[in-house]
Design an enzyme around this catalytic site. Structure first.
Site, mmCIF file in Angstrom:
data_model
loop_
_atom_site.group_PDB
_atom_site.id
_atom_site.type_symbol
_atom_site.label_atom_id
_atom_site.label_comp_id
_atom_site.label_asym_id
_atom_site.label_seq_id
_atom_site.Cartn_x
_atom_site.Cartn_y
_atom_site.Cartn_z
ATOM 1 N N ARG A 28 0.782 -1.097 -0.059
ATOM 2 C CA ARG A 28 0.046 -0.223 -0.053
ATOM 3 C C ARG A 28 0.846 1.146 -0.113
ATOM 4 O O ARG A 28 2.008 1.077 0.325
ATOM 5 C CB ARG A 28 -0.876 -0.097 1.232
ATOM 6 C CG ARG A 28 -2.276 -1.044 1.136
ATOM 7 C CD ARG A 28 -2.874 -1.074 2.547
ATOM 8 N NE ARG A 28 -2.030 -1.747 3.631
ATOM 9 C CZ ARG A 28 -2.383 -2.130 4.704
ATOM 10 N NH1 ARG A 28 -3.699 -1.555 5.068
ATOM 11 N NH2 ARG A 28 -1.771 -2.603 5.665
ATOM 12 N N LYS A 63 1.861 1.860 7.496
ATOM 13 C CA LYS A 63 2.028 1.131 8.740
ATOM 14 C C LYS A 63 2.996 1.565 9.765
ATOM 15 O O LYS A 63 3.507 2.625 9.107
ATOM 16 C CB LYS A 63 2.651 -0.383 8.285
ATOM 17 C CG LYS A 63 1.628 -1.230 7.718
ATOM 18 C CD LYS A 63 0.441 -1.544 8.796
ATOM 19 C CE LYS A 63 0.701 -2.473 9.705
ATOM 20 N NZ LYS A 63 -0.406 -2.747 10.607
ATOM 21 N N TYR A 121 -0.900 4.191 10.660
ATOM 22 C CA TYR A 121 -1.281 3.342 11.736
ATOM 23 C C TYR A 121 -0.040 3.219 12.636
ATOM 24 O O TYR A 121 0.950 2.829 12.027
ATOM 25 C CB TYR A 121 -1.792 1.904 11.076
ATOM 26 C CG TYR A 121 -2.885 2.110 10.237
ATOM 27 C CD1 TYR A 121 -4.170 2.410 11.002
ATOM 28 C CD2 TYR A 121 -2.936 1.904 8.942
ATOM 29 C CE1 TYR A 121 -5.639 2.205 10.178
ATOM 30 C CE2 TYR A 121 -4.262 1.864 8.193
ATOM 31 C CZ TYR A 121 -5.617 2.198 9.073
ATOM 32 O OH TYR A 121 -6.854 2.277 8.251
ATOM 33 N N HIS A 149 -0.524 1.301 16.232
ATOM 34 C CA HIS A 149 -0.732 0.236 17.031
ATOM 35 C C HIS A 149 0.499 0.103 18.182
ATOM 36 O O HIS A 149 1.031 -1.007 18.115
ATOM 37 C CB HIS A 149 -0.555 -1.158 16.148
ATOM 38 C CG HIS A 149 -1.993 -1.144 15.062
ATOM 39 N ND1 HIS A 149 -3.226 -1.222 15.657
ATOM 40 C CD2 HIS A 149 -1.854 -0.854 13.647
ATOM 41 C CE1 HIS A 149 -4.048 -1.187 14.437
ATOM 42 N NE2 HIS A 149 -3.172 -1.078 13.405
ATOM 43 N N ASP A 168 -2.353 -7.156 14.953
ATOM 44 C CA ASP A 168 -1.667 -5.944 15.141
ATOM 45 C C ASP A 168 -1.807 -5.134 16.503
ATOM 46 O O ASP A 168 -1.138 -4.221 16.540
ATOM 47 C CB ASP A 168 -2.072 -4.876 13.878
ATOM 48 C CG ASP A 168 -3.254 -4.569 13.543
ATOM 49 O OD1 ASP A 168 -4.270 -4.936 14.350
ATOM 50 O OD2 ASP A 168 -3.869 -3.953 12.400
#
Length: 370
Positions: A15, A75, A94, A96, A270
């Protein structure tokens, strides 16, 4: 402001954080967009498309990261990227952090303001930037589970939808959020017998209104989880507590008691995973076996369909990217849902749920920004 877009370097991540459509919006607002050459290749986006949208193409990721004020990512940044960050930069991705404490430490050390897509929270509790990837992950989880149930992949050798005179496979979904509901939708569409568990009675009622008797709903408890995960051929773990580590619902004892060839798909990986026997895998090597049970625990499931995922993600993030580029404080004021999205600022963890998961005390965001 200079907005940076780099090629994702997490393993098997195809991505990209911003499409040419998002680039054009940012440029129209007076911002410069730096895009690493080849960043969009994995999502079928050419450098020419970025150039036509007004981006400046840059050869090296290091030049993008050091040259931008706002770094948009998909990510969590990898160690070599974190090392290039500087105080005062904004990172939007993202994160996490409950599952990646080493990333949290790195971002704190670098003094950046890190805003996590997954903790941007609307007044009604919905998660607008997590939702599109949860939607896709839920649908892919059942596709992956159906394939893994095939005998060549270590599964029981059962067809999800069965055959006339032969029962359909049994699917248990843990969690009735966006990922779980989409997992149910695909499992039902493929003809499986489906049970959905959640703590929220209203979500279970919504599921029954949507699918009627095609889904069995159960209030989640120690007893019901045990009953229905041992019943299933395929278990999809889709539980989430925003910002916190996922609760472990399936124990090692449960796994030992399952029939050989049962498949577990852990969408929650995740956030640390909701199966005690889970550890993160990749698209290149997605499964492993514990006590005869096949585990699929890919940490970036939507990365399998980057052409779809990239566009869905930019559709959700684009307005926030432009707003943040216009200024951090004005963005937080005009989009209050971004406030819980701020995980790290000036060396401090400022999201209470993230801080709790990391065993730290959250600093008040206003005082940190002041």
């Amino acid at each position: 402001m200079r907005i940076g877009v780099v090629t994702e370097i997490k393993k098997n991540e195809r991505r990209v954080a911003l499409t040419p459509t998002g680039t054009r919006e940012a440029v129209a607002h007076g911002h410069e967009v730096l895009v690493q050459k080849g960043a969009g290749v994995g999502s079928n986006i050419t450098d020419d498309a970025y150039a036509a949208a007004g981006a400046t193409l840059v050869d090296e990721a290091s030049a993008v990261i050091t040259g931008c004020d706002l770094l948009v990512h998909v990510k969590e940044p990898q160690p070599e990227e974190i090392a290039l960050l500087r105080p005062g930069q904004i990172l939007f991705t993202y994160l996490h952090l409950a599952a990646y404490p080493e990333v949290a430490r790195g971002l704190m050390d670098r003094g950046v303001t890190a805003i996590a897509y997954e903790t941007v929270t609307m007044a009604d509790g919905s998660l607008p930037l997590l939702a599109p990837m949860s939607y896709i992950a839920g649908r892919l989880a059942v596709q992956a589970g159906a394939t893994t149930l095939e005998a060549p992949y270590g599964g029981k050798g059962v067809l999800l939808g069965g055959y006339p005179g032969v029962p359909a496979a049994k699917v248990t979904v843990l969690g009735a959020g966006s990922a779980g509901m989409n997992a149910v939708d695909v499992a039902i569409g493929m003809g499986a017998r489906v049970t959905l568990l959640d703590l929220d009675q209203s979500k279970l009622a919504h599921a029954e209104e949507r699918w009627g008797t095609r889904v069995t709903t159960q209030f989640s408890s120690l007893e019901s989880v045990e009953e229905w995960v041992l019943w299933a051929d395929l278990v999809v773990g889709a539980v989430l507590v925003a910002g916190k580590r996922a609760p472990v619902l399936v124990t090692a004892d449960h796994v030992r008691a399952m029939e050989p060839g049962t498949v577990l798909v852990d969408i929650s990986i995740d956030q640390g995973g909701c199966f005690a026997t889970s550890h993160e895998t990749t698209h290149a090597d997605p499964t492993y076996v514990v006590d005869g049970v096949v585990h699929y625990a890919v940490g970036n499931i939507p990365g399998a369909v980057p052409a779809t995922s990239t566009r869905a993600l930019t559709n959700a993030t684009m307005r926030y990217v432009v707003s943040l580029a216009d200024g951090l404080r004005p963005a937080l004021e005009s989009h209050p849902e971004l406030v819980p999205g701020v995980n790290v600022a000036h060396g401090k963890i400022v999201n209470p749920a993230v801080a709790d998961s990391l065993g730290l005390e959250a600093a008040p965001l206003d005082s940190v920004l002041d």
